[in-house]
Design a protein around this motif. Structure first.
Motif, PDB file in Angstrom:
ATOM      1  N   LYS A 323      47.019  31.577  72.460  1.00  0.00           N
ATOM      2  CA  LYS A 323      47.495  32.954  72.482  1.00  0.00           C
ATOM      3  C   LYS A 323      46.332  33.895  72.180  1.00  0.00           C
ATOM      4  O   LYS A 323      45.532  33.636  71.286  1.00  0.00           O
ATOM      5  CB  LYS A 323      48.602  33.164  71.454  1.00  0.00           C
ATOM      6  CG  LYS A 323      49.914  32.463  71.788  1.00  0.00           C
ATOM      7  CD  LYS A 323      50.973  32.765  70.731  1.00  0.00           C
ATOM      8  CE  LYS A 323      52.294  32.089  71.073  1.00  0.00           C
ATOM      9  NZ  LYS A 323      53.342  32.378  70.056  1.00  0.00           N
ATOM     10  N   LYS A 326      48.715  40.689  73.530  1.00  0.00           N
ATOM     11  CA  LYS A 326      49.853  40.999  74.383  1.00  0.00           C
ATOM     12  C   LYS A 326      49.450  42.134  75.324  1.00  0.00           C
ATOM     13  O   LYS A 326      48.713  43.041  74.936  1.00  0.00           O
ATOM     14  CB  LYS A 326      51.070  41.394  73.551  1.00  0.00           C
ATOM     15  CG  LYS A 326      51.699  40.216  72.810  1.00  0.00           C
ATOM     16  CD  LYS A 326      53.038  40.602  72.181  1.00  0.00           C
ATOM     17  CE  LYS A 326      53.686  39.371  71.531  1.00  0.00           C
ATOM     18  NZ  LYS A 326      55.016  39.711  70.954  1.00  0.00           N
ATOM     19  N   GLN A 332      52.978  38.030  76.383  1.00  0.00           N
ATOM     20  CA  GLN A 332      51.909  37.324  75.687  1.00  0.00           C
ATOM     21  C   GLN A 332      50.836  36.883  76.669  1.00  0.00           C
ATOM     22  O   GLN A 332      51.124  36.351  77.732  1.00  0.00           O
ATOM     23  CB  GLN A 332      52.472  36.097  74.969  1.00  0.00           C
ATOM     24  CG  GLN A 332      51.447  35.292  74.185  1.00  0.00           C
ATOM     25  CD  GLN A 332      50.873  36.065  73.013  1.00  0.00           C
ATOM     26  OE1 GLN A 332      51.620  36.512  72.148  1.00  0.00           O
ATOM     27  NE2 GLN A 332      49.562  36.211  72.986  1.00  0.00           N
TER      28      GLN A 332
END
Length: 620
Positions: A323, A326, A332
């Motif tokens: 990750k 965003k 994401q």
């Protein structure tokens, strides 16, 4: 705004074969969805809601609506349900997919299988040795055809005439480069039907139904007597097939997909009982959607046992994506990702290595194996060395989008992949060299004995989204033959356009000659571009190359003089009765084998000219 169904729309639903209950469900589904109002045409309303933003000019990767409408209904349904457009169609119901496919499909398209059954050969197919095999006609990807197998010389080239044409039903592109024996031409198609055609008459010996479009070149294995035995190829849904070359019967199949939109673009390489499968994906297109969580695909290579299809090893070009941030739509983001391998792996048997070229990263951060030539150990897939020529390249279809570019990585390009496979050749002094061409327009000579050290580099073109060097080059070890596309639009391009065919000294990178091909009309129209994006093919004295405007030419290997030229962009009377026309020649290069020049014409991406024909020429 709601789409209200008129009486005409209701009749349209009935005409596509829905039952009473299905028709009511369809009416309800369409009325309940928020769509633009298109009086009397539910298919058009669905198209405007789900498709128009990309296919009406917003995304250069996407075929135009006119190109889509050349496809058969089965092809469109498959694309939306299980194929390349599955993610984009995920918000549509099965009924809506059926409606839009019937709306878009060519009304005159015939089932490819039904057409093939009407044009079967008589007798039984017997096979000799392959005379054009694999994408590059060798494990070294040199695209050279020796005189003994070519059957066409510089003296013959001016006398080439069309021998026969074969039309692919319900298709808008013809991009599977064939493999050839004296008796048969083996090729895939957009419909997923794989053909064995008689090399002299074009009748159909057999067909095999793959699960999705077959767009790469088949590889042929041989028996102990050197006769063609097994065909290996992949489809757009990342299935690998082993098929009996004589009968078309399936031996085994295996999915190598480990990502929802993983695919096989390049051709499979066979060496000593193993298949080396290049792994690419369609996620670069998915990233165009603002709510898409971009991106998680990892490029690479998978090695399979040729006899069983079992996995031997898998190599990834990027680590497991993590990750990151965003995007502005709240989705994401992940990275690093991408660095696909969308060309055919090259075998260096002497050193026990496999060479592959990689593309750009799809998302930030850019990694150390994108835009690179990578050497892997044949037995294990372990990395021997990496030669990255451009760092910091991350790009996807969201870049350049009108409006919010929410999934475009901060690097925003330059999108200068190694789409062309590296070539391994031996110079006159006995030394091996790796020759690599990039979409940037740069050429490289690399030392396989010094971990890919760059021996020389030369600018051959200005570079572009379709090259520079796009799909491939060719060499006879004395000259490196380079087709340059130089399609406009990439802001990282350097210098003037050099569209055309060029010859270089493979030992030094020195330019030997150039045959520039001017555009014949407005530059941004692909129908006008004599841009050589597809790979050239060479014999001892002739170079064959096709262009984005449909022009196919034979050049002298000594200086690039034009020996013969034909415009494939026209309608053809085909031996299988299919309405067919030629278009852009891209992706699949010409094949020369047994006195035949074989080329597929038609390519529907990037605003190019769709088509659905295989053309076979001879000089006799």
């Amino acid at each position: 705004m709601r789409l209200f169904l008129s009486l005409t729309a209701t009749l349209t639903l009935a005409s596509i074969g829905l039952s009473g209950c299905q028709q009511k469900d369809a009416e309800a589904a369409i009325e309940d969805s928020e769509q633009v109002q298109v009086e009397g045409n539910p298919g058009e309303g669905l198209y405007q809601k789900h498709c128009a933003a990309c296919h009406d000019g917003g995304n250069t990767e996407a075929p135009t609506k006119a190109a889509i409408q050349l496809n058969g209904v089965e092809s469109i349904r498959a694309s939306l349900s299980t194929g390349s457009m599955k993610a984009q169609a995920s918000m549509m119901t099965p009924i809506e997919i059926r409606i839009i496919a019937d709306y878009l499909a060519s009304p005159s398209s015939e089932s490819a299988l039904a057409n093939a059954e009407k044009h079967q050969c008589k007798g039984q197919l017997s096979l000799s040795k392959p005379i054009w095999n694999r994408w590059g006609n060798s494990k070294r990807n040199v695209r050279f055809q020796p005189a003994v197998n070519a059957g066409i010389t510089a003296a013959d080239a001016p006398n080439l005439k069309l021998k026969w044409a074969f039309g692919f039903p319900g298709s808008a592109r013809a991009r599977s480069q064939p493999a050839v024996t004296e008796e048969a031409i083996f090729t895939g198609s957009q419909s997923g039907l794989f053909y064995a055609l008689d090399s002299q008459t074009g009748c159909v010996w057999w067909t095999f139904e793959a699960k999705a479009e077959v767009r790469n070149a088949p590889t042929i294995s041989t028996d102990k007597n050197g006769r063609a035995k097994t065909l290996y190829f992949g489809d757009v849904d990342a299935n690998v097939y082993a098929v009996d070359a004589k009968s078309g019967e399936l031996i085994w199949t295996r999915s190598v997909r480990d990502h929802p939109v993983g695919t096989i673009t390049g051709s499979i390489t066979l060496h000593q009982g193993r298949l080396y499968v290049p792994m690419s994906s369609l996620e670069i297109i998915n990233a165009y959607l603002p709510d898409y969580e971009c991106c998680t695909f990892r490029g690479g290579v998978m090695a399979l046992d040729a006899k069983s299809g079992e996995s031997v090893w898998r190599f990834y070009t990027v680590p497991e994506p993590s990750k990151t941030t965003k995007n502005k739509a709240g989705a994401q983001n992940y990275g690093p990702s991408g660095a696909p391998v969308w060309s055919t792996p090259t075998v260096d048997a002497k050193r026990g290595l496999l060479y592959v070229g990689t593309g750009e990263n799809y998302s930030s951060p850019a990694s150390d194996k994108s835009d690179a030539i990578i050497a892997l150990k044949l037995d294990s897939g372990a990395v021997e060395w990496v030669q990255q020529t451009i760092s910091g390249d991350a790009w996807n279809a969201a870049c350049g989008r009108n409006g919010s570019q929410v999934n475009c990585p901060k690097e925003d390009g330059p999108d200068f992949d190694f789409g062309a496979p590296p070539i391994l050749t031996t110079l006159a002094n006995g030394k091996d060299i790796i020759l690599a061409g990039q979409k940037s327009g740069m050429l490289y000579g690399m030392d396989p004995d010094a971990k890919g050290k760059i021996l020389w580099e030369t600018r051959a073109g200005m570079g572009g989204f379709n090259g520079g060097v796009h799909w491939g080059m060719a060499t006879d070890s004395k000259t490196l033959f380079v087709g340059i596309a130089d399609t406009p639009g990439n802001r990282f391009a350097t210098g003037p356009s050099r569209q055309g065919l060029h010859g270089y000294d493979p030992a030094t990178g020195k330019a030997l000659w150039s045959k520039f091909e001017p555009n014949v009309c407005e530059e941004k129209a692909h129908k006008c571009m004599t841009a050589l994006s597809a790979p050239p093919t060479i014999t001892s004295d002739v170079v064959f190359a096709g262009a984005l405007n449909g022009i196919l030419r034979a050049y002298s290997a000594d200086g690039g003089e034009i020996l013969w030229s034909t415009d494939t962009r026209r309608e053809y009377e085909t031996l299988n009765g299919v309405n067919a026309r030629g278009g852009s020649i891209d992706s699949a290069g010409p094949v020369v084998a047994g006195g035949l020049l074989i080329v597929n014409s038609g390519y529907d991406k990037f605003g190019q000219i769709p088509g659905n024909v295989m053309l076979v020429y001879s000089a006799d």
